[in-house]
Design an enzyme around this catalytic site. Structure first.
Site, PDB file in Angstrom:
ATOM      1  N   ASN A   7       0.896  -1.194   0.090  1.00 47.16           N
ATOM      2  CA  ASN A   7       0.020  -0.132   0.183  1.00 47.16           C
ATOM      3  C   ASN A   7       0.998   1.308  -0.070  1.00 47.16           C
ATOM      4  O   ASN A   7       1.589   1.498   0.930  1.00 47.16           O
ATOM      5  CB  ASN A   7      -0.862  -0.039   1.112  1.00 47.16           C
ATOM      6  N   HIS A  10       0.796   6.185   1.510  1.00 41.87           N
ATOM      7  CA  HIS A  10       1.442   7.342   2.398  1.00 41.87           C
ATOM      8  C   HIS A  10       2.669   7.951   1.784  1.00 41.87           C
ATOM      9  O   HIS A  10       3.383   8.780   2.416  1.00 41.87           O
ATOM     10  CB  HIS A  10       1.919   6.568   3.790  1.00 41.87           C
ATOM     11  N   HIS A  43      -5.696   3.556  -1.785  1.00 42.10           N
ATOM     12  CA  HIS A  43      -7.214   3.776  -1.237  1.00 42.10           C
ATOM     13  C   HIS A  43      -7.567   5.151  -1.725  1.00 42.10           C
ATOM     14  O   HIS A  43      -6.968   6.123  -1.149  1.00 42.10           O
ATOM     15  CB  HIS A  43      -6.888   3.672   0.238  1.00 42.10           C
ATOM     16  N   ARG A  45      -9.720   7.495  -0.885  1.00 44.26           N
ATOM     17  CA  ARG A  45     -10.540   7.807   0.393  1.00 44.26           C
ATOM     18  C   ARG A  45     -11.619   9.009  -0.333  1.00 44.26           C
ATOM     19  O   ARG A  45     -11.343   9.561  -1.131  1.00 44.26           O
ATOM     20  CB  ARG A  45      -9.836   8.320   1.810  1.00 44.26           C
ATOM     21  N   ARG A  49      -7.684  12.258   1.118  1.00 46.98           N
ATOM     22  CA  ARG A  49      -6.319  12.835   2.057  1.00 46.98           C
ATOM     23  C   ARG A  49      -5.256  12.398   1.404  1.00 46.98           C
ATOM     24  O   ARG A  49      -3.863  13.135   1.903  1.00 46.98           O
ATOM     25  CB  ARG A  49      -6.587  12.587   3.336  1.00 46.98           C
ATOM     26  N   HIS A  50      -4.952  11.228   0.763  1.00 48.05           N
ATOM     27  CA  HIS A  50      -3.765  11.033   0.276  1.00 48.05           C
ATOM     28  C   HIS A  50      -3.692  10.686  -1.310  1.00 48.05           C
ATOM     29  O   HIS A  50      -3.423  11.851  -1.849  1.00 48.05           O
ATOM     30  CB  HIS A  50      -2.834   9.758   0.998  1.00 48.05           C
ATOM     31  N   GLU A  70      -8.592   0.363  -3.052  1.00 47.85           N
ATOM     32  CA  GLU A  70      -9.494   0.216  -2.152  1.00 47.85           C
ATOM     33  C   GLU A  70     -10.733   1.372  -2.251  1.00 47.85           C
ATOM     34  O   GLU A  70     -10.209   2.375  -2.361  1.00 47.85           O
ATOM     35  CB  GLU A  70      -8.864   0.554  -0.654  1.00 47.85           C
ATOM     36  N   THR A 101      -8.322   2.775   8.539  1.00 42.50           N
ATOM     37  CA  THR A 101      -9.316   2.049   8.583  1.00 42.50           C
ATOM     38  C   THR A 101      -9.327   1.053   9.900  1.00 42.50           C
ATOM     39  O   THR A 101      -8.638   0.145   9.874  1.00 42.50           O
ATOM     40  CB  THR A 101      -9.494   0.948   7.479  1.00 42.50           C
ATOM     41  N   GLU A 151     -10.565  -9.869   2.741  1.00 44.16           N
ATOM     42  CA  GLU A 151      -9.292  -9.488   3.335  1.00 44.16           C
ATOM     43  C   GLU A 151      -9.598  -9.222   4.752  1.00 44.16           C
ATOM     44  O   GLU A 151     -10.462  -8.561   5.052  1.00 44.16           O
ATOM     45  CB  GLU A 151      -8.892  -8.322   2.783  1.00 44.16           C
ATOM     46  N   HIS A 192      -3.508  -5.060   7.735  1.00 43.51           N
ATOM     47  CA  HIS A 192      -3.608  -3.772   8.454  1.00 43.51           C
ATOM     48  C   HIS A 192      -2.688  -3.946   9.803  1.00 43.51           C
ATOM     49  O   HIS A 192      -2.888  -4.962  10.562  1.00 43.51           O
ATOM     50  CB  HIS A 192      -4.945  -3.656   8.913  1.00 43.51           C
ATOM     51  N   GLY A 193      -1.802  -2.859   9.947  1.00 45.70           N
ATOM     52  CA  GLY A 193      -1.165  -2.955  11.086  1.00 45.70           C
ATOM     53  C   GLY A 193       0.046  -4.012  11.266  1.00 45.70           C
ATOM     54  O   GLY A 193       0.650  -4.191  12.027  1.00 45.70           O
ATOM     55  N   HIS A 215       1.899   0.941   5.740  1.00 48.11           N
ATOM     56  CA  HIS A 215       2.302   2.140   6.681  1.00 48.11           C
ATOM     57  C   HIS A 215       3.962   1.484   6.999  1.00 48.11           C
ATOM     58  O   HIS A 215       4.867   2.242   7.272  1.00 48.11           O
ATOM     59  CB  HIS A 215       1.584   2.395   8.039  1.00 48.11           C
TER      60      HIS A 215
HETATM   61  N1  PXP Z   1      -5.597  -3.393   3.935  1.00 49.05           N
HETATM   62  C1  PXP Z   1      -6.693  -2.639   3.795  1.00 49.05           C
HETATM   63  C2  PXP Z   1      -7.933  -3.222   3.561  1.00 49.05           C
HETATM   64  C3  PXP Z   1      -6.290  -1.366   4.413  1.00 49.05           C
HETATM   65  O1  PXP Z   1      -7.358  -0.397   4.339  1.00 49.05           O
HETATM   66  C4  PXP Z   1      -5.219  -0.958   4.670  1.00 49.05           C
HETATM   67  C5  PXP Z   1      -4.753   0.346   5.137  1.00 49.05           C
HETATM   68  O2  PXP Z   1      -5.680   0.783   6.106  1.00 49.05           O
HETATM   69  C6  PXP Z   1      -4.232  -2.081   4.537  1.00 49.05           C
HETATM   70  C7  PXP Z   1      -4.386  -3.261   4.224  1.00 49.05           C
HETATM   71  C8  PXP Z   1      -2.715  -1.365   5.115  1.00 49.05           C
HETATM   72  O3  PXP Z   1      -2.737  -1.203   6.454  1.00 49.05           O
HETATM   73  P1  PXP Z   1      -1.437  -0.691   7.077  1.00 49.05           P
HETATM   74  O4  PXP Z   1      -0.811   0.666   6.427  1.00 49.05           O
HETATM   75  O5  PXP Z   1      -1.453  -0.690   8.596  1.00 49.05           O
HETATM   76  O6  PXP Z   1      -0.259  -1.697   6.678  1.00 49.05           O
END
Ligand code: PXP
Length: 241
Positions: A7, A10, A43, A45, A49-50, A70, A101, A151, A192-193, A215
């Site tokens: 992703n 950022h 994404h 949004r 924002r990005h 996304e 998210t 996912e 995520h995370g 991230h």
């Molecule tokens: N997958 C989805 C569906 C997301 O919305 C996001 C970002 O929020 C991510 C993966 C990546 O998450 P991260 O930036 O925390 O790695």
């Protein structure tokens, strides 16, 4: 081969902090592919924002790059996505005040809307995915709505691991959901995370075919560069287990 989707939202966050053109997300998309990413995620949004519409359009037109877009269920964004034609779409919940998210979709509440959106994308031969919490009920609804993939939101597991709390229960919840999804022919993704440690733990669930990470990869690449960080992640994902 377990796939790694990166992703790059950022990169746009950093660019937008200055309101100028550097660093360029289009260049980042091409570069991470060169470094070994199997796909890239962006994404779009509602508040842009990005990533913005021009970024998304340009990124989706890069040859031989698989793009996972996304989007929320907002019709404006859905229509933009239909025009841009990414390879994949992942429907995610969106809340204006959230930093990121925060959880999976409320499928029960939005069945009709989501079913309709999935159908629109499937007609265009775009792979569909739903961002869901690790819940058996949500896996079953995802199948009922006609999605190709799910996912699983891994934010809770990642937080437990990072704060050194017990995570077994959440891990087994994700494992159970992954097994069920795989059994009913829903391809399983996770995101995520995630960082090195959480990815290594989750990669033990063999039904997860794709990891989408943002991230941490962008942050870590400030120190070590995309090439090294992507190589490290691919090694973790495809280590013999
Ligand atoms: N997958 C989805 C569906 C997301 O919305 C996001 C970002 O929020 C991510 C993966 C990546 O998450 P991260 O930036 O925390 O790695």
């Amino acid at each position: 081969m377990i796939r790694l989707g990166i992703n790059i939202d950022h990169v746009a966050t950093l660019r937008n902090a200055r309101g100028e053109t550097h660093p360029n997300p289009i260049k980042a998309a091409k570069f991470v592919k060169k470094c070994g990413a199997d796909s890239i995620t962006i994404h779009l949004r509602e508040d842009r924002r990005h990533i913005n519409d021009i970024d998304a359009k340009k990124i989706c037109s890069i040859k031989r790059l698989l793009v996972n877009l996304e989007i929320s269920t907002n019709l404006n964004v859905v229509n933009t996505a239909l025009k841009i034609k990414p390879n994949f779409i992942c429907i995610v919940p969106e809340n204006r005040k959230e930093i990121t998210t925060e959880g999976g979709l409320d499928l029960k509440k939005n069945k009709k809307k989501i079913r309709k959106i999935i159908l629109m994308f499937k007609k265009k031969k775009i792979r569909t995915s739903l961002f869901v919490n690790p819940s058996i009920e949500d896996i079953k609804i995802s199948k009922e709505l006609g999605s190709d993939c799910i996912e699983i939101h891994t934010g809770r597991l990642a937080n437990l691991i990072k704060s050194k709390k017990k995570y077994n229960q959440e891990f087994f919840r994700i494992k159970k959901c992954s097994k069920l999804a795989d059994n009913i022919n829903l391809e399983v993704h996770a995101g995520h995370g995630l960082d090195y440690k959480t990815t290594e733990i989750l990669s033990k669930i063999k039904q997860i075919k794709e990891f989408n990470i943002g991230h941490y990869i962008i942050g870590e690449s400030i120190f070590y560069g995309f090439k090294t960080v992507i190589k490290n992640f691919k090694k973790i994902l495809n280590k013999k287990k």
